[in-house]
Design a protein around this motif. Sequence first.
Motif, mmCIF file in Angstrom:
data_model
loop_
_atom_site.group_PDB
_atom_site.id
_atom_site.type_symbol
_atom_site.label_atom_id
_atom_site.label_comp_id
_atom_site.label_asym_id
_atom_site.label_seq_id
_atom_site.Cartn_x
_atom_site.Cartn_y
_atom_site.Cartn_z
ATOM 1 N N ILE A 184 -39.392 -0.854 28.718
ATOM 2 C CA ILE A 184 -39.914 -2.206 28.938
ATOM 3 C C ILE A 184 -40.173 -2.443 30.420
ATOM 4 O O ILE A 184 -41.236 -2.943 30.811
ATOM 5 N N THR A 189 -45.649 1.556 26.333
ATOM 6 C CA THR A 189 -46.076 1.029 25.032
ATOM 7 C C THR A 189 -44.845 0.650 24.213
ATOM 8 O O THR A 189 -43.907 1.445 24.089
ATOM 9 N N PRO A 190 -44.796 -0.569 23.671
ATOM 10 C CA PRO A 190 -43.611 -1.011 22.919
ATOM 11 C C PRO A 190 -43.299 -0.092 21.740
ATOM 12 O O PRO A 190 -44.193 0.504 21.143
ATOM 13 N N CYS A 193 -45.392 0.477 18.341
ATOM 14 C CA CYS A 193 -46.822 0.193 18.566
ATOM 15 C C CYS A 193 -47.596 1.507 18.641
ATOM 16 O O CYS A 193 -47.150 2.456 19.275
ATOM 17 N N VAL A 216 -51.067 -2.020 26.295
ATOM 18 C CA VAL A 216 -50.126 -2.861 25.564
ATOM 19 C C VAL A 216 -48.751 -2.643 26.186
ATOM 20 O O VAL A 216 -48.334 -1.505 26.405
ATOM 21 N N TRP A 217 -48.041 -3.730 26.458
ATOM 22 C CA TRP A 217 -46.716 -3.623 27.072
ATOM 23 C C TRP A 217 -45.847 -4.781 26.597
ATOM 24 O O TRP A 217 -46.310 -5.680 25.900
ATOM 25 N N SER A 218 -44.578 -4.735 26.974
ATOM 26 C CA SER A 218 -43.630 -5.780 26.571
ATOM 27 C C SER A 218 -43.328 -6.693 27.743
ATOM 28 O O SER A 218 -42.990 -6.226 28.832
ATOM 29 N N ARG A 224 -44.869 -9.202 23.223
ATOM 30 C CA ARG A 224 -45.822 -8.152 23.596
ATOM 31 C C ARG A 224 -47.081 -8.758 24.197
ATOM 32 O O ARG A 224 -47.484 -9.871 23.844
ATOM 33 N N ILE A 257 -48.776 -9.280 18.526
ATOM 34 C CA ILE A 257 -49.195 -9.442 19.922
ATOM 35 C C ILE A 257 -49.792 -10.842 20.069
ATOM 36 O O ILE A 257 -50.855 -11.131 19.518
#
Length: 296
Positions: A184, A189-190, A193, A216-218, A224, A257
């Motif tokens: 995180i 990438t979470p 995902c 895509v990230w947290s 997200r 998301i």
Amino acid sequence: MATLAYVAVTFVAGVRAHSLALLSESGHNVSDFLALLLSFVAVYFQSRPASQSKTFGYQRAGVLAALVNAATLMVIALWIGVEAVHRLSAPVAVQPKLMMYVAAAGVVMNGAIAALLWGVARDVNLRSAFLHMAGDTLSTAAVIAGGAGILFTGQNWIDPVLSLLIAALILWSSVGIVRETLNILLEGTPRGCSLPEIRAGMEAVEGVINVHDLHVWSLGSNSRALACHVTIDDIPPSESACILVKLNHMLRDHHNICHSTIQFEHTGCEELEGCVVPIKEMASGAAGHIHHGHSH
């Protein structure tokens, strides 16, 4: 307060009983007290609203608390392991009955706290606190079994071996939390995902030609975010707004998301999979790919 009282009891009992297992439980419960304190402080900060200086709020406060908790546990596990090895080479007589009485009290206390945390352990922060308490419950139960083994067999090596098992349990439960929190913090990438699946879902929306520069990230353990470029036909903004609504619905409903930054383009980037600005260009301030007019 109950945890602190139990720390004092296990420390005194561990010294009197010459039990490394009880002393390791005392050290473990000190970390539990700090873990619970950190977790609840982090919950307070996570609930604070975003501001101009913290535009995403304090969603990662809980992630930082979880990382500190897990790292502390790993240090304690290593210390217990070293002491246990020393005890194996030079066994010390222990008092098994005292071990069992104190451990039984610990099972009741830690089990009750773990049960309370189970209902709210939805994010990585509270899950790390739950793992602390669940691990304590199992390890104190193991101390009872070890005390019984020593009582009936007289084999004092059971105490350091039990301590090694407790250390291994602590280390195992901590590694997963450290891995998740680092992912995180490094904006990986979470978990769960799949970028190919997200890209395919977005490109299946009517009007979308292709999706690139996808990230895509947290923001926190349960939040997200997504940013990308979407190539569409040369159409009026009023028509492209419908495409944006469909994309956001798809992202929310299928991938959880809820914060997305989508830029529409009529020509693709040079690199369809990345479009990431090289580090040298970022350092020199001469960014080769500038984002204009992001749509939310």
